[in-house]
Design an enzyme around this catalytic site. Structure first.
Site, PDB file in Angstrom:
ATOM      1  N   TYR A 187     -40.534   1.684  56.555  1.00  0.00           N
ATOM      2  CA  TYR A 187     -40.693   1.619  55.102  1.00  0.00           C
ATOM      3  C   TYR A 187     -39.783   2.608  54.374  1.00  0.00           C
ATOM      4  O   TYR A 187     -39.098   3.399  54.978  1.00  0.00           O
ATOM      5  CB  TYR A 187     -42.143   1.740  54.671  1.00  0.00           C
ATOM      6  CG  TYR A 187     -42.933   2.982  54.978  1.00  0.00           C
ATOM      7  CD1 TYR A 187     -42.370   4.156  55.442  1.00  0.00           C
ATOM      8  CD2 TYR A 187     -44.310   2.963  54.770  1.00  0.00           C
ATOM      9  CE1 TYR A 187     -43.133   5.271  55.685  1.00  0.00           C
ATOM     10  CE2 TYR A 187     -45.097   4.086  55.005  1.00  0.00           C
ATOM     11  CZ  TYR A 187     -44.498   5.235  55.464  1.00  0.00           C
ATOM     12  OH  TYR A 187     -45.264   6.340  55.702  1.00  0.00           O
ATOM     13  N   GLU A 188     -39.790   2.472  53.035  1.00  0.00           N
ATOM     14  CA  GLU A 188     -38.861   3.192  52.145  1.00  0.00           C
ATOM     15  C   GLU A 188     -37.408   2.862  52.476  1.00  0.00           C
ATOM     16  O   GLU A 188     -36.527   3.714  52.360  1.00  0.00           O
ATOM     17  CB  GLU A 188     -39.106   4.709  52.220  1.00  0.00           C
ATOM     18  CG  GLU A 188     -40.495   5.144  51.880  1.00  0.00           C
ATOM     19  CD  GLU A 188     -40.981   4.637  50.527  1.00  0.00           C
ATOM     20  OE1 GLU A 188     -40.129   4.293  49.685  1.00  0.00           O
ATOM     21  OE2 GLU A 188     -42.201   4.577  50.320  1.00  0.00           O
ATOM     22  N   GLY A 189     -37.174   1.627  52.870  1.00  0.00           N
ATOM     23  CA  GLY A 189     -35.843   1.216  53.299  1.00  0.00           C
ATOM     24  C   GLY A 189     -35.726   1.438  54.784  1.00  0.00           C
ATOM     25  O   GLY A 189     -35.780   2.579  55.263  1.00  0.00           O
TER      26      GLY A 189
END
Length: 612
Positions: A443-445
């Site tokens: 997550y978060e890229g």
């Protein structure tokens, strides 16, 4: 049950000896005026933070994993037993306000200090830590670009912890590709907007810890351009505040479901439905991606800290187990009176432990270096120094997120391996660390996206200017210490690797300019390039730490063996982990050609999609 002790000795070493942070912070008027850069004060805050996480959060880690969050028919969510009470104590102790602006009730402590608190919380209980963590990101974005009215209404409540925050980006059909989001905003004509759509994977999206939740939502205003250029940022509260700041009517945003996940069970990862919910524009129309990146960059550094924190706690427990567990005989025998020796004497166990120690301590140095740089970026009176710090943070943020979470997961897996079969059994807690650590790479890229950001946007897009600045710092260190007999074996390899990083960058850059296929060349190299880059940065930090430690040893100041441990861990890093750069250089040079296979032959597709 797993245990955790905050690594205060190492934290203070990095803060005071490696970074000389107090003197740098004291030169910043903001901290000087608020008297928050005092070294004794910072030490006291960190010691109190350690006591809080060890006593309040560690005992809840297993509870959160086993109970998870419960969604009720009315859409409300109950967090695991003890989470709400721990959050109350956290808020009342003032931790939510630690580095926030005093104008909104904050304490004005350096980001360096709050960053270290986040590391401790993620080690102690990563799922719980995400509730205040997301709130801080919402605070940062609103503080930077929100209107005075929005800031005055929402920031004091976020700073006090009475309200929490989220970031709402992802949709069922749109993960990384935010340009195709479908959530829409309609102008109500009264300064508010009606927000309609569905967001998924929203960490801390619904819970019972705070009375209100402030959602920052990406949506497209009717009539705006397609793609990312037409996205705006909106603030959508769960409850609409009244003029006096008290809670008013319930807004039309509801939790449709809680995701059933591999790990971080104690955090309410929600599906949120916005049904014409009333929202307020944050910043400028169609500038939503730029504004959200303030929050995303903070979240990416926070995710890197999750990798660091989970690696630390996994390493600590593996080390304790390795000292106690008796298996096999070592020559010469360590415990002749026993049937077997402790497994810590066996070389392969030592390899696993040292790998975790080397990655964790270098990761801490990187995280604290970046946190100090953020303080300088925000508060240094010299514009040139602010720009220099901002460039460093921009360049190294994707490295911190991806390299630290990759290494954190690897450390958790190795720590589990130290336990052997017991590591696979729930009662020892190691399998939870592995499960919890896995999400950091996603997550978060995803870490693949971080690699593309580093190589494509942060290095190639500016012609390598940021990289050249960092390279000059590394090269200067190598040259200044060329005659140091203790560092010489490491600096030769570090200097060559740093130089080759520049060469590899030019090779990839030249390939990138070769027509439409150039983008594939960048994509094919990006992940290995980031890992190579990470090793160079860690190598630089380990060389600096080894230099300081050796000087302390030579001065007779190593009574507890701490500095000797630094020197010997640096030796392990450079001889056993850093050589990975040679393999990575080869795979980077291989380019996209090995990936350009015949889709029909290799993947069984009916047609060849890439024209190989």
């Amino acid at each position: 049950m797993p245990q955790y002790k905050a690594p205060l000795r190492d934290i203070k070493f990095v803060m005071h000896e490696l970074l000389d942070a107090p003197s740098q912070l004291a030169a910043l008027p903001f901290y000087a005026e608020n008297e928050t850069a005092d070294p004794e004060l910072m030490n006291q805050v960190l010691e109190e933070a350690a006591r809080f996480v060890e006593s309040e959060l560690v005992p809840l880690n297993r509870v959160g994993d086993e109970e998870g969050c419960t969604r009720h028919e009315d859409g409300s969510v109950t967090t695991p037993t003890g989470f709400k009470e721990a959050y109350r104590k956290y808020r009342e102790a003032g931790w939510t306000a630690l580095d926030a602006d005093p104008a909104y009730g904050g304490q004005g402590m350096p980001h360096l200090v709050s960053n270290t608190l986040v590391e401790m919380m993620t080690s102690a209980n990563v799922a719980w830590s995400m509730y205040p963590g997301l709130s801080h990101g919402a605070y940062s974005a609103l503080h930077a670009v929100g209107s005075e009215e929005l800031k005055n209404t929402y920031l004091p409540k976020l700073v006090s912890g009475e309200w929490t925050g989220t970031m709402c980006l992802t949709e069922p059909h749109a993960g990384t590709d935010l340009g195709i989001i479908r959530t829409k905003a309609t102008d109500n004509g009264d300064g508010t907007y009606a927000i309609t759509g569905t967001k998924i994977f929203i960490s801390a999206g619904e819970h019972d810890l705070a009375e209100n939740i402030v959602h920052l939502v990406l949506a497209r205003l009717e009539g705006s351009p397609q793609g990312t250029k037409g996205i705006s940022l909106f603030l959508v509260p769960k409850f609409l505040p009244k003029a006096d700041g008290s809670l008013g009517e319930r807004n039309a945003v509801t939790c449709g479901a809680i995701e059933h996940k591999m790990g971080i069970h104690g955090n309410a990862t929600a599906v949120l439905n916005f049904d014409g919910a009333r929202g307020f524009l944050v910043g400028e129309i169609n500038k939503g991606m730029n504004h959200m990146f303030i929050m995303m960059n903070a979240a990416r550094l926070g995710t890197g800290l999750q990798g660091l924190g989970l690696g630390e706690v996994a390493y600590q427990n593996a080390l304790t187990y390795a000292k106690d567990r008796l298996q096999m005989r070592h020559e010469p025998r360590v415990n002749p009176a026993e049937a077997a020796d402790p497994i810590i004497v066996h070389p392969d166990v030592r390899r696993m432990l040292l790998t975790g120690k080397a990655y964790t301590e270098a990761g801490r140095a990187l995280a604290m270096w970046l946190a100090l740089s953020i303080d300088i970026e925000h508060h240094h009176p010299d514009e040139a120094r602010r720009k220099e710090a901002a460039d460093l943070v921009a360049l190294l943020t994707p490295v911190a997120k991806a390299f630290m979470t990759d290494n954190g997961f690897q450390t958790a897996v190795l720590a589990q391996q130290v336990f052997g079969g017991h590591g696979y059994i729930r009662e020892w807690g190691m399998e939870q660390f592995v499960r919890d650590a896995r999400i950091g790479q996603i997550y978060e890229g995803t870490n693949g996206i971080q690699a593309l950001d580093l190589l494509g946007r942060k290095v190639l897009m500016d012609g390598g200017k940021r990289l050249q600045k960092l390279a000059s710092v590394l090269q200067a260190f190598v040259e200044e210490n060329a005659d140091d007999e203790h560092l010489a074996p490491y600096l030769d390899g570090l200097g060559k690797a740093a130089g080759q990083l520049g060469t590899l960058t030019m090779v990839i850059g030249q390939k990138a300019m070769q027509g439409p296929e150039g983008a594939d060349e960048v994509n094919a190299a990006a992940v290995d390039y980031l890992r190579y880059f990470g090793h160079v940065v860690y190598g630089y930090l380990w060389a600096r730490m080894a230099k300081i430690a050796q000087e302390k040893i030579d001065a007779g100041q190593d009574k507890d063996g701490f500095y000797l441990g630094k020197v010997q861990t640096a030796r392990f890093y450079f001889t056993k982990l850093f050589p990975e750069t040679k393999m990575l250089a080869a795979t980077i040079k291989a380019g996209n050609e090995p990936l350009a296979v015949d889709d029909r032959a290799v993947f069984g597709l009916e047609q060849n999609l890439v024209g190989a």
